[in-house]
Design a protein around this motif. Structure first.
Motif, PDB file in Angstrom:
ATOM      1  N   ARG A   7      42.369 -65.271  59.503  1.00  0.00           N
ATOM      2  CA  ARG A   7      40.931 -65.169  59.730  1.00  0.00           C
ATOM      3  C   ARG A   7      40.253 -64.611  58.489  1.00  0.00           C
ATOM      4  NH1 ARG A   7      38.857 -61.221  64.315  1.00  0.00           N
ATOM      5  NH2 ARG A   7      39.341 -59.639  62.741  1.00  0.00           N
TER       6      ARG A   7
ATOM      7  N   ASP B 202      35.790 -60.543  58.665  1.00  0.00           N
ATOM      8  CA  ASP B 202      34.991 -60.528  59.889  1.00  0.00           C
ATOM      9  C   ASP B 202      34.054 -59.332  60.020  1.00  0.00           C
ATOM     10  OD1 ASP B 202      34.246 -61.472  62.502  1.00  0.00           O
ATOM     11  OD2 ASP B 202      35.609 -59.989  63.352  1.00  0.00           O
TER      12      ASP B 202
ATOM     13  N   ARG C 103      28.001 -60.042  60.130  1.00  0.00           N
ATOM     14  CA  ARG C 103      29.468 -60.056  60.117  1.00  0.00           C
ATOM     15  C   ARG C 103      29.948 -61.488  60.335  1.00  0.00           C
ATOM     16  NH1 ARG C 103      31.485 -58.930  66.185  1.00  0.00           N
ATOM     17  NH2 ARG C 103      33.283 -59.908  65.184  1.00  0.00           N
TER      18      ARG C 103
ATOM     19  N   MET D 221      37.050 -69.475  65.334  1.00  0.00           N
ATOM     20  CA  MET D 221      37.197 -68.674  66.538  1.00  0.00           C
ATOM     21  C   MET D 221      36.047 -69.007  67.462  1.00  0.00           C
ATOM     22  SD  MET D 221      38.326 -64.945  65.330  1.00  0.00           S
ATOM     23  CE  MET D 221      38.983 -64.280  66.828  1.00  0.00           C
TER      24      MET D 221
ATOM     25  N   GLU E 192      34.098 -67.200  69.998  1.00  0.00           N
ATOM     26  CA  GLU E 192      33.931 -65.840  70.520  1.00  0.00           C
ATOM     27  C   GLU E 192      32.486 -65.538  70.865  1.00  0.00           C
ATOM     28  OE1 GLU E 192      35.437 -63.170  67.513  1.00  0.00           O
ATOM     29  OE2 GLU E 192      34.856 -64.551  65.929  1.00  0.00           O
TER      30      GLU E 192
ATOM     31  N   ASP F 222      35.817 -60.351  71.606  1.00  0.00           N
ATOM     32  CA  ASP F 222      34.393 -60.507  71.338  1.00  0.00           C
ATOM     33  C   ASP F 222      33.729 -61.376  72.402  1.00  0.00           C
ATOM     34  OD1 ASP F 222      33.334 -59.044  69.203  1.00  0.00           O
ATOM     35  OD2 ASP F 222      34.522 -60.210  67.772  1.00  0.00           O
TER      36      ASP F 222
END
Ligand code: ADP
Ligand code: MG
Ligand code: MG
Length: 914
Positions: free
Chosen positions: A630, A633, A678, A756, A758, A782
C-alpha cells in the motif's frame, strides 16, 4: 394431540436420543442415548425446553397438559424402581437437574435427595439400615433446597452446622452422629421458617414442583444471562429439567462418585483420565471440599490415596468398558459422571468434553488415525478461536524464575499480572487496561465475569475437573488450580505460600498453566512453535479450504513469521511504518517540510534506496508469493514532532527557525485527520511521493527478476479511493514509472495496480473503479469507520456501552458488521466483478483474523483474507470451516466469473503493462 412435554428414560428404553438436544437439553438427550445403548442409567424423565419457552411466554405458567404428563412419567419411574414417591415404607428419591442445549455453569444447582420428609426418612432408614446416612441425606436436601429453591442465605444453615460441631467438640462433618443430623434437620427447618416466614415444604409433590420451577426460573437469573452473553447463547433456547431417581455414592466404603474424561482434556493423550471420591455424593468431587483421587493407578502421585482401580477393581473394569463403548458410539472424547452405590456402577451424565486447543487437535488427529472419524470431521472438531491458545507464547526457558508454589496444570498458557482476589476487582482492573491474575480459594459461577477479565486464574483448592479448571479451559484462559501450596486470606488481601512468601494484592505473579508453576514477578515468554499434530491438522485444513489466507506484514521479519504460520502472501504491507524508522524519519521530515517540489524530490531521493531495501527484503522472504504494497496512507502531520523540545531539536538539525517549523506543523494540523489529507489524496497533491514508492517497488522487483531469476508479481495498492478519476490519474503515473524502470533494467515484470475499498462511495461505484483497478482489497477498518461515521480512536468512550446494552451485538471493529459494512463489501465484490470479470478481491482489515468474519468473507466469494501473522492459522481453519459449511461458493457464481476463474486460477495475472 398436543406437543409431548415429557420424555422418559429407563431400563434400556428411552423416548429421546442424542440428536434431540434442542428439545431435551444436552444432559437429557445424552441420558436418553446412554439408556438406549444399554448403559446403567438410573431411570427418570426430561421436561422439554419447549416447556421453558412456553412458561415465559405465558407469564410463568405451565402448559395445562404438563402436570398430567409429569405424573404419568413419575408413575413409570416408580414402577421400574419398585418404589413410590412420598411413600412411608419404600420412598423414591429423585434429583432435579437443569440442562440446556449447551452446558451452562450459570444455571440452577442440582437438587439431590428430593422427596425426603419426616415420614419418608423413616423408609430410607429402614431400607438402608443406616440412620446416619438417612439423616445426612435429609439435611443435605434441606440445605440445598432452601438455598436453591427458596432463596435462603446458605450461611444461615452453615452457621447452625458449625455451632453443632462446636457443641460436640468435633471438626469434621463425618464426626457427627445420626441424632446430630436429626436435630440439625429440625433446627434448619425452624430457622428457614423464621427467616423466610414460610415452612419448608413437607409434601414431596410440592418439593418437586418447587424444584422444577426453580430450574425454569434460573434460566433468567443474572448468572445465566451473563454466561449466555459471553458465549453467544440465545435466550430463547430455554432449559430442560431432568428428574431422575437417586443413587447414592455415600452409603459406605463400597460407594463412590466421580467424574472422568475418556481422554486427557489438557494434553489430549489417549488415556482414561478421572477423579473420584469414596463415600461421597454428587458435587463433592468438583466442589473442592475433599481433594479427589485419580481413578487409575498409572497417574498416581506420592501422597495420593488409593485409586479406584485398586479400591473398586470390578467397577473400574466396567467403567473402562463403558469408556470404550462411549467413544465408539459418540466418536468423540466424552466427559462423564458416575456414581457407585454398594458396588454397582451408574452413569449419571456424558457429554462431549471441553478440552484445550492442544488436546482438541491431538484428539482429532488421533481419532482419524484410529479410523473413528474422517479428516473433515477432525477439522470441524477444532474451533478456530481456540487456536489462539496454542499460538500464545510460553515461558522463556532461559529466563530466571522465582518459583513460589505449584498447583495443577489446569489450562495451558503463560501469563503475568497483578494479583486480585475478587471477580469484581478483576473486571474493573481489566477495564482500566491492567493485566491481572484472579486468585481464589476456588471459583464458582459467580466469578465468571472476573475469570473472563483476568489474564489467568489461580485457585487454592479443587482438582482438574473443578469449576475453575473446566471454565478456564473453555475460555482458553491460563489456569493453575488446586494449588495447596498457597493460603488465601481474602480479608488481608494477600496469600501466603508454603515457604512463607507473602503475595499482596497488586503484586505481580506469573502462572504457567502447562506445568502448574506459580512464580513471583513477570517472567518473559517466547513465541509458540507450529508442528506435529498441529501441522497434520493444518494440512487437512489447507486441502479443504477455498479461500486463500495472507498476512498483514510490514517488515521482512513479520513476513517470515507470516510464512511460518502458513501465509500465502502478504495482503497488506504498510509503507508508512518504514517511514518511522529512526534512521529515516529525518529524511521523511525534510521531505514533508520542503517548501517546493524540488526540495521534496531531494529528500525523497534519500528515502528511495531505503524503501527499495525494504521491498527487496520482503520479496526475498516471500519467495515469489504475492505481496500487496500500500502506498503512503496516513496524513503527513503524523510524522512531525509535537513536543516543544522535539520541534526545537528538529529545527536545529534542519537549519530552519523554530518559528518556521511551528508554522508548518500548525499548517498541517487537521480537525479530522481520518477524513483529511491522506491516502490517495496525498498522491494527487504530492505525486512525487507515490512516484518514489512505485519506483522503489519496481526497482526491487526488477533487480530480483533480473539478478536472481525471481518470479514476482508486485501488487501496488492505492488507498482511500473515492472516485474513479483519482485512481485513473494515479494509476497512469504509476504505470509510467513502472515502464520506465523496466526499460532501465531491461526486464519485463508483471505487476498489478489495484485499490483499497474503504469508503462507502468506492463500494457503491465499484463497477466503475474496477475498470481502473486490477484488484480490490477491502480495508474494513476504515470502511467500518466511514460506514458507521465513527472514529475508532474515539469509540472507546461509547462503544462498550453499545455492546453491553445490546444496541450492537459485537464490537464492529472486532467482528465485521455483516448487515451494514458487510453489505457494502458484498456489493463491492459483485460490482467489481461486473466491472472487471475475475478481479481478485480480498480483505485486509483486522476482521481477516476473526473467525465469524472469515466465514462471512467466504460466503460472499472473496479470494482471500489477510490478517496479522499470528492469526493466520486461525483464518486458515476458519476458511476450511467455511468451505465445509458453504461448499465452494464460486461454483455458483455468475457465468462470466466462472470462465475467468477456471482460465486464470486464483492468481489472475492481469497486468497493467498493456
Ligand atoms: P451439573 O450440570 O452441574 O453437572 P448435575 O445435574 O450433573 O449438575 O448434578 C450435579 C451432581 O449431582 C453430579 O455430580 C451428579 O453426578 C449428581 N447427581 C445428579 N443426579 C443424581 C442422581 N440421580 N443420583 C446421584 N447423583 C446425582
Ligand atoms: Mg453434571
Ligand atoms: Mg485505511
Amino acid at each position: 394431540m398436543g406437543a409431548k412435554y415429557v420424555y422418559f428414560f429407563g431400563a434400556g428404553k428411552a423416548d429421546g436420543n442424542a440428536q434431540m438436544k434442542e428439545l431435551l437439553g444436552g444432559k437429557g438427550a445424552n441420558l436418553a442415548e446412554m439408556t438406549s445403548i444399554g448403559l446403567p442409567v438410573p431411570a427418570g424423565f426430561t421436561i422439554t425446553t419447549e416447556v421453558c419457552t412456553e412458561y415465559y411466554k405465558n407469564n410463568r405458567n405451565y402448559p395445562p397438559a404438563l402436570a398430567a404428563e409429569v405424573a404419568e412419567n413419575l408413575a413409570k419411574v416408580e414402577a421400574l424402581m419398585g418404589k413410590k414417591f412420598g411413600d412411608a415404607a419404600n420412598p423414591l428419591l429423585v434429583s432435579v437437574r437443569s440442562g440446556a442445549r449447551a452446558s451452562m455453569p450459570g444455571m440452577m444447582d442440582t437438587i439431590l435427595n428430593l422427596g425426603l420428609n419426616d415420614t419418608t426418612v423413616q423408609g430410607i432408614i429402614a431400607q438402608s439400615g443406616d440412620e446416619r446416612f438417612a439423616y445426612d441425606a435429609y439435611r443435605r436436601f434441606v440445605q440445598m433446597y432452601s438455598d436453591v429453591v427458596m432463596g435462603m442465605d446458605k450461611h444461615e444453615l452453615e452457621h447452625l452446622l458449625e455451632k453443632k460441631k462446636e457443641a460436640r467438640g468435633v471438626h469434621l462433618d463425618t464426626e457427627l452422629t445420626a441424632s446430630d443430623w436429626k436435630e440439625l434437620v429440625l433446627a434448619f427447618k425452624a430457622r428457614i421458617e423464621d427467616v423466610l416466614g414460610v415452612p419448608f415444604p413437607e409434601d414431596p409433590k410440592d418439593q418437586l414442583w418447587g424444584a422444577i420451577s426453580a430450574v425454569f426460573g434460573s434460566w433468567m437469573n443474572q448468572r445465566a444471562i451473563t454466561y449466555r452473553k459471553l458465549n453467544n447463547i440465545p435466550a430463547d433456547w430455554g432449559t430442560a429439567v431432568n428428574v431422575q431417581s437417586m443413587v447414592f455414592g455415600n452409603m459406605g466404603n463400597d460407594c463412590a462418585t466421580g467424574v472422568a474424561f475418556t481422554r486427557d482434556p489438557s494434553t489430549g493423550e489417549n488415556y482414561f483420565y478421572g477423579e473420584y471420591l469414596v463415600n461421597a455424593q454428587g458435587e463433592d468431587v468438583v466442589a473442592g471440599i475433599r481433594t479427589p483421587q485419580p481413578i487409575n493407578r498409572a497417574k498416581h502421585k506420592e501422597g495420593d490415596l488409593p485409586s479406584m482401580e485398586e479400591v473398586l477393581p470390578e467397577c473400574y473394569e466396567q467403567l473402562v468398558g463403558i469408556r470404550d463403548i462411549l467413544e465408539r458410539h459418540y466418536k468423540d472424547m466424552q466427559d462423564i459422571e458416575f456414581t457407585i452405590e454398594k458396588g454397582i456402577l451408574y452413569m449419571l451424565q456424558c457429554r462431549s468434553g471441553k478440552r484445550t486447543a492442544k488436546a482438541a487437535i491431538k484428539i482429532a488427529v488421533e481419532m482419524v488415525q484410529e479410523g473413528l472419524i474422517d479428516e473433515r470431521t477432525a477439522v470441524l472438531r477444532v474451533a478456530p478461536s481456540q487456536l489462539d491458545q496454542l499460538l500464545h507464547p510460553s515461558l522463556d526457558p532461559n529466563a530466571e524464575k522465582k518459583m513460589i508454589a505449584k498447583g495443577l496444570p489446569a489450562s495451558p498458557g503463560a501469563v503475568s499480572g497483578e494479583v486480585v482476589f475478587t471477580a469484581d476487582e478483576a473486571e474493573s482492573a481489566a477495564k482500566l487496561g491492567q493485566k491481572v491474575i484472579l486468585v481464589r480459594v476456588e471459583t464458582s459461577p459467580e466469578d465468571i465475569h472476573g475469570m473472563h477479565a483476568a489474564q489467568g486464574i489461580l485457585t487454592a483448592r479443587g482438582g482438574m475437573t473443578s469449576h475453575a479448571a473446566v471454565v478456564a479451559r473453555g475460555m482458553g484462559k491460563c489456569c493453575v488450580a488446586g494449588c495447596g501450596d498457597i493460603k488465601v486470606d481474602y480479608r488481608g488481601e494477600a496469600f501466603v505460600t508454603k515457604d512463607g512468601t507473602v503475595v499482596k494484592k497488586g503484586d505481580v505473579i506469573t502462572l504457567d498453566g502447562s506445568t502448574g508453576d506459580v512464580m513471583l514477578g513477570a517472567v518473559p515468554t517466547v513465541a509458540a512453535a507450529v508442528s506435529g499434530d498441529f501441522s497434520t491438522l493444518m494440512g487437512w485444513v489447507d486441502k479443504i479450504r477455498r479461500m486463500k489466507v495472507r498476512a498483514n506484514a510490514d517488515t521482512p521479519h513479520d513476513a517470515r513469521v507470516a510464512r511460518e504460520f502458513g501465509a500465502e502472501g502478504i495482503g497488506l504491507c504498510r509503507t508508512e511504518h518504514m517511514f518511522f524508522e529512526a534512521d529515516r524519519i529525518a529524511a521523511v521530515r525534510e521531505m514533508i517540510l520542503a517548501s517546493d517540489t524540488e526540495g521534496r524530490k531531494k529528500a525523497l531521493a534519500k528515502i528511495l534506496p531505503m524503501q527499495k531495501g525494504d521491498f527487496l527484503g520482503i520479496f526475498k522472504e516471500m519467495k515469489g508469493l504475492p505481496v500487496t504494497i500500500r502506498l503512503l496512507d496516513p496524513p503527513l502531520h503524523e510524522f512531525l514532532p509535537q513536543a516543544e523540545k522535539d520541534i526545537e531539536a528538529l529545527a536545529a538539525t534542519m537549519n530552519v527557525s523554530v518559528q518556521t517549523l511551528k508554522h508548518k506543523v500548525e499548517f498541517l494540523h487537521e480537525f479530522n485527520p481520518m477524513l483529511g489529507h491522506r491516502g490517495c489524496r496525498l498522491g494527487v497533491t504530492f505525486p512525487e511521493i507515490y512516484d518514489m514508492q512505485v519506483q522503489a517497488i519496481m526497482e526491487a522487483a526488477c533487480q530480483l527478476v533480473k539478478e536472481e531469476g525471481y518470479e514476482i508479481v508486485p501488487e501496488i495498492m492505492i488507498p482511500l479511493v473515492a472516485v474513479t478519476k483519482e485512481l485513473a490519474v494515479l494509476r497512469a503515473n504509476a504505470v509510467a514509472i513502472c515502464e520506465d524502470v523496466q526499460a532501465r533494467y531491461g526486464v519485463k515484470v508483471k505487476y498489478l495496480i489495484g485499490t483499497m475499498i474503504e469508503l462507502p462511495r468506492a463500494a457503491i461505484t465499484a463497477d466503475q473503479i474496477a475498470v481502473e483497478a486490477e484488484f480490490f482489497s477491502f480495508g474494513t477498518n476504515d470502511l467500518t469507520q466511514t460506514t458507521f461515521g465513527l472514529s475508532r480512536d474515539d469509540a472507546g468512550k461509547f462503544l462498550p456501552a453499545y455492546v453491553e446494552n445490546g444496541i450492537l451485538e459485537d464490537d464492529p471493529f472486532v467482528t465485521l458488521d455483516q448487515n451494514g459494512v458487510g453489505a457494502l463489501v458484498r456489493l463491492g465484490v459483485e460490482k467489481g466483478r461486473q466491472g472487471r470479470p475475475g478481479i481478485k478481491v480480498g480483505i485486509c482489515g483486522e476482521h481477516g483474523g476473526d473467525p465469524a468474519s472469515v466465514i462471512f468473507c467466504d460466503s460472499i466469494g472473496l479470494d482471500y483474507v489477510s490478517c496479522s501473522p499470528f492469526r493466520v492459522p486461525i483464518a486458515r481453519l476458519a476458511a476450511a470451516h467455511a468451505t465445509l459449511k458453504h461448499g465452494n461458493v464460486l461454483k455458483t457464481a455468475p457465468e462470466s466469473c466462472n470462465k475467468e476463474r477456471s482460465a486464470g486460477s486464483t492468481t489472475i495475472g492481469l497486468t497493467a503493462s498493456v
